[in-house]
Design a protein around this motif. Structure first.
Motif, PDB file in Angstrom:
ATOM      1  N   MET A  77       1.127  -1.255   0.204  1.00 58.28           N
ATOM      2  CA  MET A  77      -0.310   0.225   0.324  1.00 58.28           C
ATOM      3  C   MET A  77       0.488   0.724   0.258  1.00 58.28           C
ATOM      4  O   MET A  77       0.777   2.474  -0.445  1.00 58.28           O
ATOM      5  CB  MET A  77      -1.241  -0.493   0.999  1.00 58.28           C
ATOM      6  N   TRP A  78       2.379   1.172   1.414  1.00 52.73           N
ATOM      7  CA  TRP A  78       3.327   1.946   0.888  1.00 52.73           C
ATOM      8  C   TRP A  78       3.442   2.936  -1.117  1.00 52.73           C
ATOM      9  O   TRP A  78       3.671   3.600  -1.149  1.00 52.73           O
ATOM     10  CB  TRP A  78       3.867   2.040   1.536  1.00 52.73           C
ATOM     11  N   ALA A  79       3.841   1.686  -1.010  1.00 54.31           N
ATOM     12  CA  ALA A  79       4.331   2.196  -2.857  1.00 54.31           C
ATOM     13  C   ALA A  79       3.362   2.718  -3.473  1.00 54.31           C
ATOM     14  O   ALA A  79       3.554   3.199  -4.480  1.00 54.31           O
ATOM     15  CB  ALA A  79       4.961   1.432  -3.599  1.00 54.31           C
ATOM     16  N   PHE A  80       2.307   2.301  -3.279  1.00 60.37           N
ATOM     17  CA  PHE A  80       0.497   2.853  -4.308  1.00 60.37           C
ATOM     18  C   PHE A  80       0.794   3.905  -3.770  1.00 60.37           C
ATOM     19  O   PHE A  80      -0.030   4.924  -4.096  1.00 60.37           O
ATOM     20  CB  PHE A  80      -0.332   1.777  -3.845  1.00 60.37           C
ATOM     21  N   GLY A  81       0.459   4.620  -2.362  1.00 61.03           N
ATOM     22  CA  GLY A  81       0.568   5.200  -2.149  1.00 61.03           C
ATOM     23  C   GLY A  81       1.218   6.809  -3.259  1.00 61.03           C
ATOM     24  O   GLY A  81       0.846   7.717  -2.947  1.00 61.03           O
ATOM     25  N   ARG A  82       2.826   5.752  -2.688  1.00 62.52           N
ATOM     26  CA  ARG A  82       3.270   6.836  -3.069  1.00 62.52           C
ATOM     27  C   ARG A  82       3.659   7.710  -4.679  1.00 62.52           C
ATOM     28  O   ARG A  82       4.140   8.764  -5.238  1.00 62.52           O
ATOM     29  CB  ARG A  82       4.953   7.231  -2.956  1.00 62.52           C
ATOM     30  N   ALA A  83       2.827   6.190  -5.288  1.00 63.92           N
ATOM     31  CA  ALA A  83       3.431   6.392  -6.821  1.00 63.92           C
ATOM     32  C   ALA A  83       1.507   6.887  -7.199  1.00 63.92           C
ATOM     33  O   ALA A  83       1.955   8.625  -8.055  1.00 63.92           O
ATOM     34  CB  ALA A  83       2.991   5.200  -7.508  1.00 63.92           C
ATOM     35  N   SER A  84       0.604   7.121  -6.297  1.00 62.86           N
ATOM     36  CA  SER A  84      -0.635   8.266  -6.755  1.00 62.86           C
ATOM     37  C   SER A  84      -0.413   9.134  -6.136  1.00 62.86           C
ATOM     38  O   SER A  84      -1.253  10.103  -6.474  1.00 62.86           O
ATOM     39  CB  SER A  84      -2.106   6.769  -5.934  1.00 62.86           C
ATOM     40  N   GLY A  85      -0.060  10.050  -5.276  1.00 64.76           N
ATOM     41  CA  GLY A  85       0.031  10.602  -4.614  1.00 64.76           C
ATOM     42  C   GLY A  85       1.058  11.987  -6.191  1.00 64.76           C
ATOM     43  O   GLY A  85       1.114  12.625  -5.732  1.00 64.76           O
ATOM     44  N   PHE A  86       2.218  11.367  -6.253  1.00 60.73           N
ATOM     45  CA  PHE A  86       3.228  11.782  -7.185  1.00 60.73           C
ATOM     46  C   PHE A  86       2.357  12.353  -8.716  1.00 60.73           C
ATOM     47  O   PHE A  86       2.186  13.222  -9.431  1.00 60.73           O
ATOM     48  CB  PHE A  86       4.340  10.750  -7.851  1.00 60.73           C
ATOM     49  N   ILE A  87       1.621  11.055  -9.127  1.00 62.24           N
ATOM     50  CA  ILE A  87       1.093  11.434 -10.419  1.00 62.24           C
ATOM     51  C   ILE A  87      -0.281  12.217  -9.721  1.00 62.24           C
ATOM     52  O   ILE A  87      -0.483  13.110 -11.010  1.00 62.24           O
ATOM     53  CB  ILE A  87      -0.190  10.218 -10.713  1.00 62.24           C
ATOM     54  N   SER A  88      -0.747  11.893  -8.744  1.00 68.72           N
ATOM     55  CA  SER A  88      -1.676  13.212  -8.324  1.00 68.72           C
ATOM     56  C   SER A  88      -1.195  14.882  -8.739  1.00 68.72           C
ATOM     57  O   SER A  88      -2.028  15.763  -9.656  1.00 68.72           O
ATOM     58  CB  SER A  88      -2.657  13.044  -7.198  1.00 68.72           C
ATOM     59  N   LEU A  89      -0.115  14.913  -8.022  1.00 67.82           N
ATOM     60  CA  LEU A  89       0.689  15.853  -8.051  1.00 67.82           C
ATOM     61  C   LEU A  89       0.744  17.067  -9.979  1.00 67.82           C
ATOM     62  O   LEU A  89       0.522  17.655 -10.249  1.00 67.82           O
ATOM     63  CB  LEU A  89       1.722  15.909  -6.906  1.00 67.82           C
ATOM     64  N   PRO A 128       3.462  15.958  11.150  1.00 65.38           N
ATOM     65  CA  PRO A 128       1.968  16.178  11.689  1.00 65.38           C
ATOM     66  C   PRO A 128       1.969  17.581  10.673  1.00 65.38           C
ATOM     67  O   PRO A 128       0.974  18.313  10.478  1.00 65.38           O
ATOM     68  CB  PRO A 128       1.391  16.293  13.311  1.00 65.38           C
ATOM     69  N   LEU A 129       3.101  18.358  10.636  1.00 63.17           N
ATOM     70  CA  LEU A 129       3.273  19.198  10.111  1.00 63.17           C
ATOM     71  C   LEU A 129       2.754  19.285   8.945  1.00 63.17           C
ATOM     72  O   LEU A 129       1.924  19.700   7.872  1.00 63.17           O
ATOM     73  CB  LEU A 129       4.053  20.086   9.837  1.00 63.17           C
ATOM     74  N   TRP A 130       3.989  18.285   8.017  1.00 59.96           N
ATOM     75  CA  TRP A 130       4.039  18.043   6.910  1.00 59.96           C
ATOM     76  C   TRP A 130       2.814  17.394   6.276  1.00 59.96           C
ATOM     77  O   TRP A 130       1.922  17.247   5.135  1.00 59.96           O
ATOM     78  CB  TRP A 130       4.625  17.379   6.383  1.00 59.96           C
ATOM     79  N   GLN A 131       2.011  16.655   7.166  1.00 58.07           N
ATOM     80  CA  GLN A 131       0.748  16.050   6.642  1.00 58.07           C
ATOM     81  C   GLN A 131      -0.133  16.696   6.639  1.00 58.07           C
ATOM     82  O   GLN A 131      -1.368  16.324   6.084  1.00 58.07           O
ATOM     83  CB  GLN A 131       0.589  14.735   7.307  1.00 58.07           C
ATOM     84  N   GLY A 132      -0.453  17.348   7.797  1.00 57.79           N
ATOM     85  CA  GLY A 132      -1.357  18.631   8.454  1.00 57.79           C
ATOM     86  C   GLY A 132      -1.359  19.183   6.999  1.00 57.79           C
ATOM     87  O   GLY A 132      -2.340  19.635   6.516  1.00 57.79           O
ATOM     88  N   HIS A 156       3.890  19.544   0.689  1.00 50.76           N
ATOM     89  CA  HIS A 156       3.477  18.579   1.327  1.00 50.76           C
ATOM     90  C   HIS A 156       4.267  17.179   1.198  1.00 50.76           C
ATOM     91  O   HIS A 156       4.801  16.245   1.806  1.00 50.76           O
ATOM     92  CB  HIS A 156       1.904  18.275   1.639  1.00 50.76           C
ATOM     93  N   ALA A 157       4.324  17.046  -0.102  1.00 49.34           N
ATOM     94  CA  ALA A 157       5.412  15.802  -0.925  1.00 49.34           C
ATOM     95  C   ALA A 157       6.936  16.288  -0.508  1.00 49.34           C
ATOM     96  O   ALA A 157       7.317  15.310  -0.541  1.00 49.34           O
ATOM     97  CB  ALA A 157       5.106  16.155  -2.643  1.00 49.34           C
ATOM     98  N   LEU A 158       7.247  17.760  -0.225  1.00 51.90           N
ATOM     99  CA  LEU A 158       8.551  17.838  -0.887  1.00 51.90           C
ATOM    100  C   LEU A 158       8.824  17.376   0.847  1.00 51.90           C
ATOM    101  O   LEU A 158       9.886  17.215   1.691  1.00 51.90           O
ATOM    102  CB  LEU A 158       9.093  18.804  -0.337  1.00 51.90           C
ATOM    103  N   GLY A 159       7.858  17.648   1.828  1.00 49.07           N
ATOM    104  CA  GLY A 159       7.722  16.984   2.832  1.00 49.07           C
ATOM    105  C   GLY A 159       7.599  16.294   4.198  1.00 49.07           C
ATOM    106  O   GLY A 159       8.611  15.361   5.429  1.00 49.07           O
ATOM    107  N   ASN A 160       6.808  15.638   3.076  1.00 51.81           N
ATOM    108  CA  ASN A 160       6.256  13.863   3.403  1.00 51.81           C
ATOM    109  C   ASN A 160       6.662  12.647   2.524  1.00 51.81           C
ATOM    110  O   ASN A 160       6.618  12.089   3.534  1.00 51.81           O
ATOM    111  CB  ASN A 160       4.979  14.553   3.905  1.00 51.81           C
ATOM    112  N   GLY A 161       6.898  13.241   1.623  1.00 45.39           N
ATOM    113  CA  GLY A 161       7.158  11.810   0.828  1.00 45.39           C
ATOM    114  C   GLY A 161       8.979  12.017   1.102  1.00 45.39           C
ATOM    115  O   GLY A 161       9.405  12.627   1.223  1.00 45.39           O
ATOM    116  N   THR A 162       8.328  10.068   0.673  1.00 43.81           N
ATOM    117  CA  THR A 162       9.355   9.358   1.092  1.00 43.81           C
ATOM    118  C   THR A 162      10.774   9.382  -0.700  1.00 43.81           C
ATOM    119  O   THR A 162      11.917   9.216   0.275  1.00 43.81           O
ATOM    120  CB  THR A 162       9.182   7.596   0.585  1.00 43.81           C
ATOM    121  N   ASP A 163      10.155   9.835  -1.541  1.00 41.61           N
ATOM    122  CA  ASP A 163      10.651  10.375  -2.679  1.00 41.61           C
ATOM    123  C   ASP A 163      11.830  11.147  -2.439  1.00 41.61           C
ATOM    124  O   ASP A 163      12.274  11.984  -3.377  1.00 41.61           O
ATOM    125  CB  ASP A 163      10.648   9.980  -3.740  1.00 41.61           C
ATOM    126  N   ALA A 164      11.268  12.853  -1.649  1.00 39.41           N
ATOM    127  CA  ALA A 164      11.196  13.919  -1.174  1.00 39.41           C
ATOM    128  C   ALA A 164      12.969  14.678  -1.675  1.00 39.41           C
ATOM    129  O   ALA A 164      13.093  15.245  -2.010  1.00 39.41           O
ATOM    130  CB  ALA A 164      11.168  14.641  -0.580  1.00 39.41           C
TER     131      ALA A 164
END
Length: 181
Positions: free
Chosen positions: A1-13, A85-89, A133-141
């Motif tokens: 799920m983590w990898a899918f969440g990362r990929a879908s977040g990147f595609i969304s952005l 919490p900051l980046w997720q927020g 959010h992507a830069l602060g919370n993203g695994t690939d940032a």
């Protein structure tokens, strides 16, 4: 799920970046390459819808991921999450802003063009918040490929926004000359 969440977040952005650019081009009244304005409008709407679907997949998959530990309240109320919490927020703030844009788009005929346009400006606020959010919370940032794409996306969006605010923007020129938009 983590990898899918990362990929879908990147595609969304990436899709939201394209949607912001197409929205600015559409508002200018100019064609894009050989596409007439009505086609740009349809493309903008469809890319925004697809970006929203990927955002839903991003949030949904991370709610199912045991590491992310997202709760339903974390999705709607900013800065309550247990993981960064900051980046997720900031992601929650971007989601809330985009929900307002989506709801007003669905109610456009009932609320009128003024309210729709006023709320639609939230898209300009949501994009940099989502990028933060992507830069602060993203695994690939921290990876070079992500940083390169983030810088390129930011440069393109900032350039388009500066053009949108400039006197050379066709809509602004028409308004100054008293011609109908």
């Amino acid at each position: 799920m983590w990898a899918f969440g990362r990929a879908s977040g990147f595609i969304s952005l990436a899709l939201f970046t394209a949607s912001v650019l197409l929205g600015i081009v559409n508002r200018s009244g100019r064609p894009l390459l050989t596409l007439p304005r009505f086609s740009i409008s349809i493309l903008h709407r469809n890319i925004a819808l697809l970006a929203t679907v990927f955002l839903g997949l991003h949030v949904g998959s991370l709610m199912l991921d045991p590491f992310a530990r997202l709760r339903p309240v974390d999705v709607l109320v900013p800065f309550l999450g247990s993981y960064r919490p900051l980046w997720q927020g900031l992601g929650t703030v971007a989601l809330d802003l985009l929900l307002a844009v989506v709801v007003t788009a669905l109610l456009r005929q009932r609320i009128g063009p003024r309210v729709f346009k006023a709320v639609h400006w939230f898209a300009y606020a949501a994009w940099p918040v989502a990028m933060a959010h992507a830069l602060g919370n993203g695994t690939d940032a921290g990876s070079a490929w992500f940083l390169a794409l983030a810088v390129a996306s930011a440069a393109v969006v900032v350039g388009a926004l500066l053009w949108r605010l400039s006197a050379t923007f066709l809509e602004t020129t028409r308004a100054r000359e008293g011609r109908p938009l």
